[in-house]
Design a protein around this motif. Structure first.
Motif, PDB file in Angstrom:
ATOM      1  N   PHE A  38      -2.504   5.445  13.746  1.00 48.93           N
ATOM      2  CA  PHE A  38      -3.613   6.018  12.990  1.00 48.93           C
ATOM      3  C   PHE A  38      -3.614   7.546  13.009  1.00 48.93           C
ATOM      4  CE2 PHE A  38      -5.028   1.840  14.475  1.00 48.93           C
ATOM      5  CZ  PHE A  38      -5.374   1.245  13.271  1.00 48.93           C
ATOM      6  N   SER A  39      -2.486   8.132  13.441  1.00 50.38           N
ATOM      7  CA  SER A  39      -2.466   9.587  13.576  1.00 50.38           C
ATOM      8  C   SER A  39      -1.958  10.299  12.328  1.00 50.38           C
ATOM      9  CB  SER A  39      -1.578   9.979  14.774  1.00 50.38           C
ATOM     10  OG  SER A  39      -0.229   9.605  14.546  1.00 50.38           O
ATOM     11  N   THR A  40      -1.683   9.532  11.246  1.00 52.24           N
ATOM     12  CA  THR A  40      -1.228  10.180  10.020  1.00 52.24           C
ATOM     13  C   THR A  40      -2.253  11.217   9.560  1.00 52.24           C
ATOM     14  OG1 THR A  40      -0.728   9.836   7.684  1.00 52.24           O
ATOM     15  CG2 THR A  40      -2.248   8.288   8.685  1.00 52.24           C
ATOM     16  N   SER A  41      -1.741  12.352   9.109  1.00 53.84           N
ATOM     17  CA  SER A  41      -2.626  13.445   8.697  1.00 53.84           C
ATOM     18  C   SER A  41      -2.949  13.371   7.206  1.00 53.84           C
ATOM     19  CB  SER A  41      -1.960  14.792   9.006  1.00 53.84           C
ATOM     20  OG  SER A  41      -0.724  14.911   8.306  1.00 53.84           O
ATOM     21  N   LEU A  42      -2.511  12.328   6.524  1.00 51.50           N
ATOM     22  CA  LEU A  42      -2.751  12.222   5.093  1.00 51.50           C
ATOM     23  C   LEU A  42      -4.232  11.945   4.825  1.00 51.50           C
ATOM     24  CD1 LEU A  42       0.325  10.076   4.008  1.00 51.50           C
ATOM     25  CD2 LEU A  42       0.096  12.547   4.018  1.00 51.50           C
ATOM     26  N   ASP A  43      -4.806  12.707   3.916  1.00 46.87           N
ATOM     27  CA  ASP A  43      -6.219  12.503   3.603  1.00 46.87           C
ATOM     28  C   ASP A  43      -6.406  11.453   2.522  1.00 46.87           C
ATOM     29  OD1 ASP A  43      -5.229  13.853   1.449  1.00 46.87           O
ATOM     30  OD2 ASP A  43      -6.620  15.549   1.561  1.00 46.87           O
ATOM     31  N   ASP A  44      -5.319  10.966   1.915  1.00 49.97           N
ATOM     32  CA  ASP A  44      -5.435   9.972   0.851  1.00 49.97           C
ATOM     33  C   ASP A  44      -4.850   8.620   1.246  1.00 49.97           C
ATOM     34  OD1 ASP A  44      -2.841  10.826   0.896  1.00 49.97           O
ATOM     35  OD2 ASP A  44      -2.681  11.253  -1.238  1.00 49.97           O
ATOM     36  N   PHE A  45      -4.675   8.419   2.549  1.00 47.69           N
ATOM     37  CA  PHE A  45      -4.250   7.108   3.065  1.00 47.69           C
ATOM     38  C   PHE A  45      -4.999   6.917   4.378  1.00 47.69           C
ATOM     39  CE2 PHE A  45      -2.061   3.496   4.459  1.00 47.69           C
ATOM     40  CZ  PHE A  45      -1.147   3.050   3.507  1.00 47.69           C
ATOM     41  N   ALA A  61       0.827  -1.211   0.000  1.00 47.97           N
ATOM     42  CA  ALA A  61       0.000   0.000   0.000  1.00 47.97           C
ATOM     43  C   ALA A  61       0.859   1.257   0.000  1.00 47.97           C
ATOM     44  CB  ALA A  61      -0.931  -0.020   1.209  1.00 47.97           C
ATOM     45  N   LYS A  62       1.913   1.262   0.796  1.00 46.79           N
ATOM     46  CA  LYS A  62       2.813   2.416   0.827  1.00 46.79           C
ATOM     47  C   LYS A  62       3.448   2.663  -0.533  1.00 46.79           C
ATOM     48  CE  LYS A  62       4.245   1.921   5.690  1.00 46.79           C
ATOM     49  NZ  LYS A  62       5.404   1.596   6.561  1.00 46.79           N
ATOM     50  N   LEU A  63       3.868   1.582  -1.200  1.00 43.98           N
ATOM     51  CA  LEU A  63       4.482   1.718  -2.522  1.00 43.98           C
ATOM     52  C   LEU A  63       3.505   2.327  -3.523  1.00 43.98           C
ATOM     53  CD1 LEU A  63       6.493  -1.612  -2.895  1.00 43.98           C
ATOM     54  CD2 LEU A  63       7.433   0.689  -3.087  1.00 43.98           C
ATOM     55  N   LEU A  64       2.296   1.822  -3.525  1.00 42.24           N
ATOM     56  CA  LEU A  64       1.309   2.341  -4.471  1.00 42.24           C
ATOM     57  C   LEU A  64       0.966   3.803  -4.169  1.00 42.24           C
ATOM     58  CD1 LEU A  64      -1.112  -0.713  -4.728  1.00 42.24           C
ATOM     59  CD2 LEU A  64       0.406   0.166  -6.519  1.00 42.24           C
ATOM     60  N   HIS A  65       0.937   4.145  -2.905  1.00 42.65           N
ATOM     61  CA  HIS A  65       0.635   5.522  -2.515  1.00 42.65           C
ATOM     62  C   HIS A  65       1.756   6.462  -2.926  1.00 42.65           C
ATOM     63  CE1 HIS A  65       0.720   8.887   0.450  1.00 42.65           C
ATOM     64  NE2 HIS A  65      -0.566   8.911   0.167  1.00 42.65           N
ATOM     65  N   GLN A  66       2.998   6.077  -2.640  1.00 42.42           N
ATOM     66  CA  GLN A  66       4.112   6.989  -2.864  1.00 42.42           C
ATOM     67  C   GLN A  66       4.585   7.001  -4.314  1.00 42.42           C
ATOM     68  OE1 GLN A  66       5.141   9.124  -0.716  1.00 42.42           O
ATOM     69  NE2 GLN A  66       6.725   9.986  -2.038  1.00 42.42           N
ATOM     70  N   ARG A  67       4.617   5.840  -4.946  1.00 38.97           N
ATOM     71  CA  ARG A  67       5.159   5.772  -6.305  1.00 38.97           C
ATOM     72  C   ARG A  67       4.102   5.981  -7.386  1.00 38.97           C
ATOM     73  NH1 ARG A  67       9.657   1.123  -7.430  1.00 38.97           N
ATOM     74  NH2 ARG A  67      11.214   1.744  -5.905  1.00 38.97           N
ATOM     75  N   ALA A  68       2.861   5.597  -7.091  1.00 34.75           N
ATOM     76  CA  ALA A  68       1.842   5.644  -8.133  1.00 34.75           C
ATOM     77  C   ALA A  68       0.713   6.614  -7.821  1.00 34.75           C
ATOM     78  CB  ALA A  68       1.270   4.241  -8.361  1.00 34.75           C
ATOM     79  N   GLY A  69       0.800   7.318  -6.683  1.00 35.11           N
ATOM     80  CA  GLY A  69      -0.206   8.319  -6.357  1.00 35.11           C
ATOM     81  C   GLY A  69      -1.564   7.756  -6.019  1.00 35.11           C
ATOM     82  N   PHE A  70      -1.615   6.511  -5.580  1.00 36.30           N
ATOM     83  CA  PHE A  70      -2.904   5.905  -5.266  1.00 36.30           C
ATOM     84  C   PHE A  70      -3.446   6.386  -3.928  1.00 36.30           C
ATOM     85  CE2 PHE A  70      -2.609   3.276  -8.843  1.00 36.30           C
ATOM     86  CZ  PHE A  70      -3.774   2.531  -8.970  1.00 36.30           C
ATOM     87  N   ARG A  71      -4.738   6.634  -3.918  1.00 33.43           N
ATOM     88  CA  ARG A  71      -5.438   6.825  -2.658  1.00 33.43           C
ATOM     89  C   ARG A  71      -5.625   5.427  -2.057  1.00 33.43           C
ATOM     90  NH1 ARG A  71      -9.077  10.460  -0.345  1.00 33.43           N
ATOM     91  NH2 ARG A  71     -10.721   9.485   0.915  1.00 33.43           N
ATOM     92  N   ILE A  72      -5.363   5.269  -0.767  1.00 38.39           N
ATOM     93  CA  ILE A  72      -5.393   3.962  -0.121  1.00 38.39           C
ATOM     94  C   ILE A  72      -6.430   3.925   0.986  1.00 38.39           C
ATOM     95  CG2 ILE A  72      -4.078   2.281   1.242  1.00 38.39           C
ATOM     96  CD1 ILE A  72      -3.118   2.451  -1.635  1.00 38.39           C
ATOM     97  N   THR A  73      -7.255   2.892   0.961  1.00 39.65           N
ATOM     98  CA  THR A  73      -8.100   2.551   2.103  1.00 39.65           C
ATOM     99  C   THR A  73      -7.629   1.200   2.610  1.00 39.65           C
ATOM    100  OG1 THR A  73     -10.029   3.794   1.310  1.00 39.65           O
ATOM    101  CG2 THR A  73     -10.427   2.019   2.902  1.00 39.65           C
TER     102      THR A  73
END
Length: 512
Positions: free
Chosen positions: A69-76, A38-50
């Motif tokens: 769960f305290s990450t402030s990212l709105d797309d992960f 999931a991290k790879l897809l988020h960082q390398r491919a710009g994927f929004r992750i649930t």
């Protein structure tokens, strides 16, 4: 690349990415593999992750790391579904694997479908709905109904070795050939050993296997009563017979399992071999916005950082790391035999003893009480912890060997660190993994089924002090381990990175 060029590249990636719902099997190693993907897809491919956890595991993750769960990212985002299992008295105990298998079939599919429906209802043009579901193969019965109901592309993630998929795939053929040869339950040890040493050289993609290297009860008359084995067979056959067109992501690389991957490609097309995933994550450029996410490990037990400080005080390659993973159990007598073997070896060691490591033999855990003579003998020489950051430990310069249960993630992390192994496989794919480590790659020694303190002492000395019959055993294993470290790192930067790019292209094409 300048900072401005990096920002432009990242902005381009975000526009091309989709929205992936990631559904791991709710066991420790499976969570970590899916989180790395999931991290790879988020960082390398710009994927929004649930990222979907069970409610039980969400509580454990919060206790082990309140910042999870305290990450402030709105797309992960991290979300939960119930698993339908009764609560445990020990909130940090490992859930029963058989019960989890049944829950994935009979309960979790509906909550997951409701979750996907909610994601679709609340999506906007910016979030692009749910463009794909990445499901652990062991969650296929949970994920498939939602994928079919909402017409969402489904990809399966196999977190184990490629070769470990092949034995369940060829189960019917194996049973036809081996069951007539299987000795009766009360056969002599000689008859039983002869059968267990039967070589299986006719399964495409599998090398050097014997009956004893197959999952528990394979090829024997006990197989019909093995619930976990049958659950695994059902999952694999579900993929082979009903979902052969779904792409499969495998946490391995061509250099390790070329033949097995070739055979897998005849089952599912395409196959993306992108392992070791933890290595691919290391070479990703992380922007400041995602730095906090990169630090999240997904451990269900709290890491003890003090063990790293203790390792700093030890000589290079002098410490044996001992861990039986997150699911395997020891009987009390086995715990004592391992303990006294380590004590008598006179070698420094770091031993991970989970609170629920010891099983009383009736599927209930017992306190792991160590002998007084062990504690006295190893004072200052050994360090015992409930959990640790294993990847960091294996890469520490003081580590010279790894006594392992042969879980695939542990093997990949050990190979990536260039650390040779002592193997004590417990169940499932671990026996086959052990066979590859010891016979195919020649970077380990198998201790054997029984646990005797004298054997443990002897094997530890062989690995750590070069105290083999020819005084060269340990040296050869360490040399081979270093060679395989180089090969695996080259594969991560080569074939695995290439396959990951192909995976991203495929996922991106689903948006069009």
């Amino acid at each position: 690349m300048s900072s401005q060029e990096k920002e432009e590249e990242q902005e381009k990636v975000k526009k091309e990415g989709g929205h992936a719902a990631c559904l791991p099997c709710p066991l420790q190693s499976h969570i970590c593999v899916m989180l790395n993907l999931a991290k790879l897809l988020h960082q390398r491919a710009g994927f929004r992750i649930t990222f979907v956890n069970t409610e039980f595991n969400r509580a454990r993750l919060l206790r082990s790391d309140p910042s999870f769960f305290s990450t402030s990212l709105d797309d992960f985002q991290f979300v939960t579904i119930p698993d339908g299992l009764p609560p445990l008295s020990d909130l940090d105990a490992t859930q029963d694997v058989a019960e989890l298998c049944e829950a994935t079939r009979s309960f979790m599919a509906l909550p997951f479908s409701h979750l996907v429906a909610t994601l679709l209802e609340t999506s906007s043009d910016e979030s692009r709905g749910v463009s794909c579901i990445l499901s652990d193969i062991f969650m296929s019965f949970t994920a498939t109904p939602a994928a079919q109901q909402f017409n969402i592309p489904l990809l399966f993630v196999w977190t184990n070795s490629a070769s470990s998929f092949l034995a369940p795939k060829h189960y019917r053929a194996i049973m036809d050939k081996l069951r007539p040869l299987s000795p009766p339950k009360h056969a002599s040890s000689s008859e039983a050993n002869t059968f267990m040493d039967t070589v299986i050289d006719w399964i495409p993609g599998m090398k050097c296997m014997r009956v004893r290297d197959l999952p528990n009860s394979f090829g024997t008359k006990d197989g019909d009563d093995d619930f976990v084995l049958n659950a695994c067979l059902e999952v694999v056959q579900n993929i082979v017979d009903r979902n052969p067109t779904h792409p499969m992501i495998v946490n391995t690389c061509e250099a390790l399992e070329r033949d097995a991957l070739k055979e897998l490609s005849s089952i599912s097309t395409p196959i993306y071999s992108i392992g070791p995933l933890h290595l691919l994550n290391k070479v990703v450029d992380v922007d400041d916005r995602s730095h906090g996410l990169k630090q999240i490990k997904g451990h269900l037990w709290k890491d003890n950082a003090e063990c790293l400080e203790w390792l700093n005080s030890k000589e290079s390659k002098s410490v044996l790391y001992v861990s039986f993973g997150s699911v395997a159990f020891l009987l009390r007598e086995q715990l004592v035999e391992f303990a006294m073997g380590l004590a008598n070896s006179k070698q420094p060691f770091l031993w991970i003893i989970r609170p629920d490591l010891v099983n009383q033999g009736d599927n209930t855990s017992a306190n792991p009480v160590l002998p007084r003579e062990f504690l006295e003998e190893t004072k200052g020489r050994g360090f015992i912890s409930g959990w640790c950051p294993q990847e960091e430990v294996l890469n520490h310069p003081s580590i010279g060997g790894f006594l392992t249960h042969c879980g695939w993630s542990s093997i990949m992390e050990s190979m990536s660190a260039g650390v040779p192994m002592l193997c004590w496989p417990c169940f499932g794919d671990q026996k086959g993994n052990c066979r590859y480590v010891c016979s195919e790659w020649e970077i380990g020694l198998e201790i054997g089924n029984g646990v005797k303190r004298d054997d443990v002492e002897s094997f530890v000395r062989k690995l750590m002090t070069d105290d083999g019959d020819d005084n060269e055993t340990g040296k050869k294993l360490k040399k081979r381990a270093v060679e395989w470290k180089r090969i695996v790192h080259e594969a991560a930067l080569g074939s695995s990175t290439s396959d990951f790019k192909k995976l991203v292209n495929y996922l991106t094409s689903l948006q069009n």
